[in-house]
Design an enzyme around this catalytic site. Structure first.
Site, PDB file in Angstrom:
ATOM      1  N   CYS A  39      -3.455   8.356   3.637  1.00 39.66           N
ATOM      2  CA  CYS A  39      -3.097   7.903   2.287  1.00 39.66           C
ATOM      3  C   CYS A  39      -4.261   8.100   1.328  1.00 39.66           C
ATOM      4  O   CYS A  39      -4.065   8.198   0.122  1.00 39.66           O
ATOM      5  CB  CYS A  39      -2.699   6.443   2.336  1.00 39.66           C
ATOM      6  SG  CYS A  39      -3.926   5.436   3.185  1.00 39.66           S
ATOM      7  N   GLU A  41       0.888  -1.175   0.000  1.00 35.27           N
ATOM      8  CA  GLU A  41       0.000   0.000   0.000  1.00 35.27           C
ATOM      9  C   GLU A  41       0.916   1.212   0.000  1.00 35.27           C
ATOM     10  O   GLU A  41       1.580   1.479   1.006  1.00 35.27           O
ATOM     11  CB  GLU A  41      -0.876   0.010   1.262  1.00 35.27           C
ATOM     12  CG  GLU A  41      -1.785  -1.201   1.417  1.00 35.27           C
ATOM     13  CD  GLU A  41      -2.944  -1.194   0.448  1.00 35.27           C
ATOM     14  OE1 GLU A  41      -3.216  -0.145  -0.160  1.00 35.27           O
ATOM     15  OE2 GLU A  41      -3.571  -2.253   0.284  1.00 35.27           O
TER      16      GLU A  41
HETATM   17  P1  NAP Z   1       8.252   4.888   4.799  1.00 36.92           P
HETATM   18  O1  NAP Z   1       9.368   5.781   5.111  1.00 36.92           O
HETATM   19  O2  NAP Z   1       8.311   4.086   3.543  1.00 36.92           O
HETATM   20  O3  NAP Z   1       8.101   3.934   6.070  1.00 36.92           O
HETATM   21  C1  NAP Z   1       7.113   2.947   6.140  1.00 36.92           C
HETATM   22  C2  NAP Z   1       7.608   1.800   7.004  1.00 36.92           C
HETATM   23  O4  NAP Z   1       8.724   1.163   6.373  1.00 36.92           O
HETATM   24  C3  NAP Z   1       8.097   2.236   8.367  1.00 36.92           C
HETATM   25  O5  NAP Z   1       7.727   1.261   9.317  1.00 36.92           O
HETATM   26  C4  NAP Z   1       9.599   2.263   8.195  1.00 36.92           C
HETATM   27  O6  NAP Z   1      10.304   2.111   9.400  1.00 36.92           O
HETATM   28  C5  NAP Z   1       9.800   1.068   7.296  1.00 36.92           C
HETATM   29  N1  NAP Z   1      11.062   1.060   6.560  1.00 36.92           N
HETATM   30  C6  NAP Z   1      11.874   2.104   6.274  1.00 36.92           C
HETATM   31  N2  NAP Z   1      12.924   1.664   5.555  1.00 36.92           N
HETATM   32  C7  NAP Z   1      12.769   0.329   5.383  1.00 36.92           C
HETATM   33  C8  NAP Z   1      13.532  -0.689   4.729  1.00 36.92           C
HETATM   34  N3  NAP Z   1      14.664  -0.410   4.092  1.00 36.92           N
HETATM   35  N4  NAP Z   1      13.085  -1.957   4.751  1.00 36.92           N
HETATM   36  C9  NAP Z   1      11.935  -2.259   5.385  1.00 36.92           C
HETATM   37  N5  NAP Z   1      11.170  -1.340   6.026  1.00 36.92           N
HETATM   38  C10 NAP Z   1      11.584  -0.054   6.020  1.00 36.92           C
HETATM   39  O7  NAP Z   1       6.871   5.625   4.722  1.00 36.92           O
HETATM   40  P2  NAP Z   1       6.318   6.744   5.728  1.00 36.92           P
HETATM   41  O8  NAP Z   1       6.973   8.009   5.333  1.00 36.92           O
HETATM   42  O9  NAP Z   1       6.384   6.276   7.112  1.00 36.92           O
HETATM   43  O10 NAP Z   1       4.790   6.746   5.337  1.00 36.92           O
HETATM   44  C11 NAP Z   1       4.195   7.735   4.535  1.00 36.92           C
HETATM   45  C12 NAP Z   1       3.784   7.158   3.215  1.00 36.92           C
HETATM   46  O11 NAP Z   1       2.948   6.025   3.421  1.00 36.92           O
HETATM   47  C13 NAP Z   1       2.975   8.123   2.389  1.00 36.92           C
HETATM   48  O12 NAP Z   1       3.507   8.169   1.100  1.00 36.92           O
HETATM   49  C14 NAP Z   1       1.587   7.517   2.355  1.00 36.92           C
HETATM   50  O13 NAP Z   1       0.866   7.762   1.173  1.00 36.92           O
HETATM   51  C15 NAP Z   1       1.842   6.075   2.517  1.00 36.92           C
HETATM   52  N6  NAP Z   1       0.692   5.437   3.121  1.00 36.92           N
HETATM   53  C16 NAP Z   1      -0.065   4.595   2.370  1.00 36.92           C
HETATM   54  C17 NAP Z   1      -1.163   3.979   2.931  1.00 36.92           C
HETATM   55  C18 NAP Z   1      -2.007   3.029   2.144  1.00 36.92           C
HETATM   56  O14 NAP Z   1      -2.810   2.334   2.745  1.00 36.92           O
HETATM   57  N7  NAP Z   1      -1.868   2.960   0.851  1.00 36.92           N
HETATM   58  C19 NAP Z   1      -1.496   4.219   4.260  1.00 36.92           C
HETATM   59  C20 NAP Z   1      -0.708   5.088   4.994  1.00 36.92           C
HETATM   60  C21 NAP Z   1       0.387   5.697   4.411  1.00 36.92           C
HETATM   61  P3  NAP Z   1      10.886   3.402  10.181  1.00 36.92           P
HETATM   62  O15 NAP Z   1       9.745   4.237  10.551  1.00 36.92           O
HETATM   63  O16 NAP Z   1      11.587   2.792  11.340  1.00 36.92           O
HETATM   64  O17 NAP Z   1      11.818   4.065   9.199  1.00 36.92           O
END
Ligand code: NAP
Length: 515
Positions: free
Chosen positions: A296, A257
């Site tokens: 999101c 997602e």
């Molecule tokens: P993110 O930086 O991609 O982080 C998401 C998750 O991935 C966090 O738990 C993060 O951990 C983890 N992570 C980071 N680097 C990783 C790696 N190399 N390998 C595995 N996991 C890793 O995203 P975000 O900034 O937190 O979230 C915002 C984004 O999420 C927005 O773009 C939004 O649109 C999207 N979103 C989508 C939905 C949906 O249902 N489609 C819902 C909510 C949000 P850490 O926090 O420890 O870095």
């Protein structure tokens, strides 16, 4: 030093051995807690969940597992006040916005408890009818769905620490698959606290629910072929996950997602003063401001007929100017903070990027904050941007600013509007506003291939509809293309991700014995 939140893995509480990463109050700026996953034996923890948790869950029927979800609901209900306090402190949300996450999660669990009960006392699901394989009907093929014998690893985003856990855990546990959740670091406290409460209540079998807070390092390396991963977050992290050897070589099933440039479209038939026009303005403002636009599914692009561009800007701007922003503890505040300084900076950078291509129609930066220090608080007023040439505004169709920001765009006719919507390259949701049922239905079908959900708001459902951005457990959540290509929820459809399909070819007598 603040408390180091412990991890729960392998059936025991295990604090990380490092100094930890701090979690902050995004309004007051103080440190709240720390998380750390250094030194955990992930392989042993995953094996414990797979072997102990999985076996215990699979020994139960769907109805029994549905009853467990009901028990989890009771535990969470009993501790709701603590969750609201954590959300205020760590996510900076006003009570109504905390409810979307906390009560939304509890509601989703309750819905799956009810749905699961209808599946009865069986241990597998039949997939369709038996099909004869030759002229003689004695030898047939029956497809079955059985729970995968692995773990479900959830890597979650910061914006829904409660709902993000339970919307995934409800179908996984109902399917008989143990869960390991890794919350986003910035807001991990609420997820950790909910898991702690459920573990301490002893309502789930050992190994059924685990939490790892802190870095994701090593988590994907611990995956085995029958495990599944459900990821919510940015497209960049999603790309890293997809290319990990566990997914690329061990065929670990993955659901993504990701981000999404969602749309709202006012169809041409309804002008200013019409109910549909007002419903659009109201919904846009709600979507821009709920959880400070950190959803999101939030509306990022608003399409109106070109003759209505100025009136729409005025109507939306007038509503936005009434939104009070600041400390969520203050009664008069309607919109709290972004979750962190990093998000505040990211929203500012995204806004600066969009402002190079758009004009500011309502400037949130001018809004004074209530009971919050602008130098400290990660608060930002809602900003409406506008472009007059929607075709030329490539950045607007491509840039997700994860905050209270949306852009108004004019279109010539319905076909033009739908073409522009599709420039989002696959989204979670689009909403349509109008009073002509046939035109709304036709537009909804036109958008269905590129959207996981199309939310249609006509005056007859003004008081009934569930909201553009509200994810209901009965409906699909996910979207193709840029949105990640994932599918979650959608009632019992969600169970498929956690099951394996197999065709059993056998005599009618053997197939009859399965039931
Ligand atoms: P993110 O930086 O991609 O982080 C998401 C998750 O991935 C966090 O738990 C993060 O951990 C983890 N992570 C980071 N680097 C990783 C790696 N190399 N390998 C595995 N996991 C890793 O995203 P975000 O900034 O937190 O979230 C915002 C984004 O999420 C927005 O773009 C939004 O649109 C999207 N979103 C989508 C939905 C949906 O249902 N489609 C819902 C909510 C949000 P850490 O926090 O420890 O870095």
């Amino acid at each position: 030093m603040t408390e180091l939140l412990s991890n729960y893995l392998g059936g025991t509480w295990q604090p990380g051995t490092g100094a930890g990463t701090a979690l902050f109050d995004p309004v007051l700026g103080n440190e709240l807690a720390r998380v750390d996953a250094t030194g955990l034996d992930l392989a042993a923890g995953f094996a414990f969940a797979r072997e102990q948790g999985g076996a215990a869950l699979r020994a139960l029927s769907y109805r029994q597992r549905a009853a467990l979800l009901g028990e989890v609901v009771k535990v969470l209900q009993a501790n709701r006040d603590a969750y609201y306090d954590i959300a205020t402190a760590n996510s900076g949300t006003v009570r109504n916005d905390s409810a979307v996450d906390i009560d939304g999660g509890i509601f989703t669990l309750g819905t799956y408890a009810r749905l699961g009960d209808t599946l009865g006392d069986r241990h597998f699901l039949a997939d369709g009818e038996a099909a004869r394989l030759g002229k003689d009907p004695l030898f047939q093929s029956q497809h079955v769905l059985v729970p995968t014998r692995g773990v479900a690893l959830f890597i979650n985003a910061f914006n829904f620490p409660a709902w993000g856990l339970w919307e995934k855990a409800a179908p996984a546990l109902l399917a008989g698959v143990p869960v390991i959740v890794k919350p986003a670091t910035a807001t991990a406290w609420l997820t950790q606290r909910m898991v702690r409460d459920v573990v301490e209540a002893g309502v789930l079998p050992a190994g059924a629910l685990s939490v790892v807070c802190g870095s994701a390092a090593g988590l994907l390396d611990a995956l085995q072929p029958f495990d599944v991963v459900s990821f919510t977050g940015s497209a960049d992290t999603a790309a890293l996950i997809r290319s990990h050897p566990a997914i690329a070589r061990r065929s670990v099933r993955v659901n993504i997602e990701a981000d999404s440039i969602n749309s709202a479209v006012l169809l041409p038939q309804d002008g200013p003063g019409s109910a549909a026009f007002d419903l659009l303005a109201k919904e846009v403002v709600r979507e821009m401001t709920v959880k400070s636009g950190q959803k999101c599914t939030a509306i990022r692009r608003i399409f109106v007929p070109e003759t209505l561009y100025a009136q729409a800007a005025e109507a939306i701007g007038a509503r936005l100017s009434k939104v009070t922003v600041g400390n969520p503890r203050h009664d008069s505040v309607r919109m709290g903070a972004l979750v962190s300084r990093a998000q505040f900076d990211a929203v500012q950078a995204g806004l600066a990027e969009l402002r190079m291509h758009a004009q500011v129609l309502h400037d949130g930066a001018r809004q004074p904050l209530v009971d919050a220090d602008p130098a400290l608080a990660c608060c930002i007023g809602p900003t409406l941007l506008g472009v007059t040439d929607a075709d030329a505004a490539a950045a607007v169709h491509d840039t997700e600013v994860f905050g209270p920001v949306a852009t108004l765009l004019p279109y010539r006719d319905t076909a033009h509007a739908l073409d522009l919507v599709r420039r989002g390259q696959g989204s979670l949701v689009a909403s349509l506003y109008g009073s002509d049922a046939a035109a709304l239905g036709a537009a909804a079908l036109e958008l269905a291939d590129s959207h996981g959900r199309v939310h249609v708001i006509s005056p007859d459902v003004a008081q009934l509809h569930t909201g553009h951005g509200n994810v209901m457990p009965q409906s699909l959540h996910g979207g193709p293309g840029r949105a990640g290509g994932g599918e979650e929820l959608g009632g019992l459809r969600a169970l498929h991700f956690y099951h394996r399909r197999s065709a059993i070819q056998a005599s009618t007598a053997v197939l009859g014995s399965l039931a």
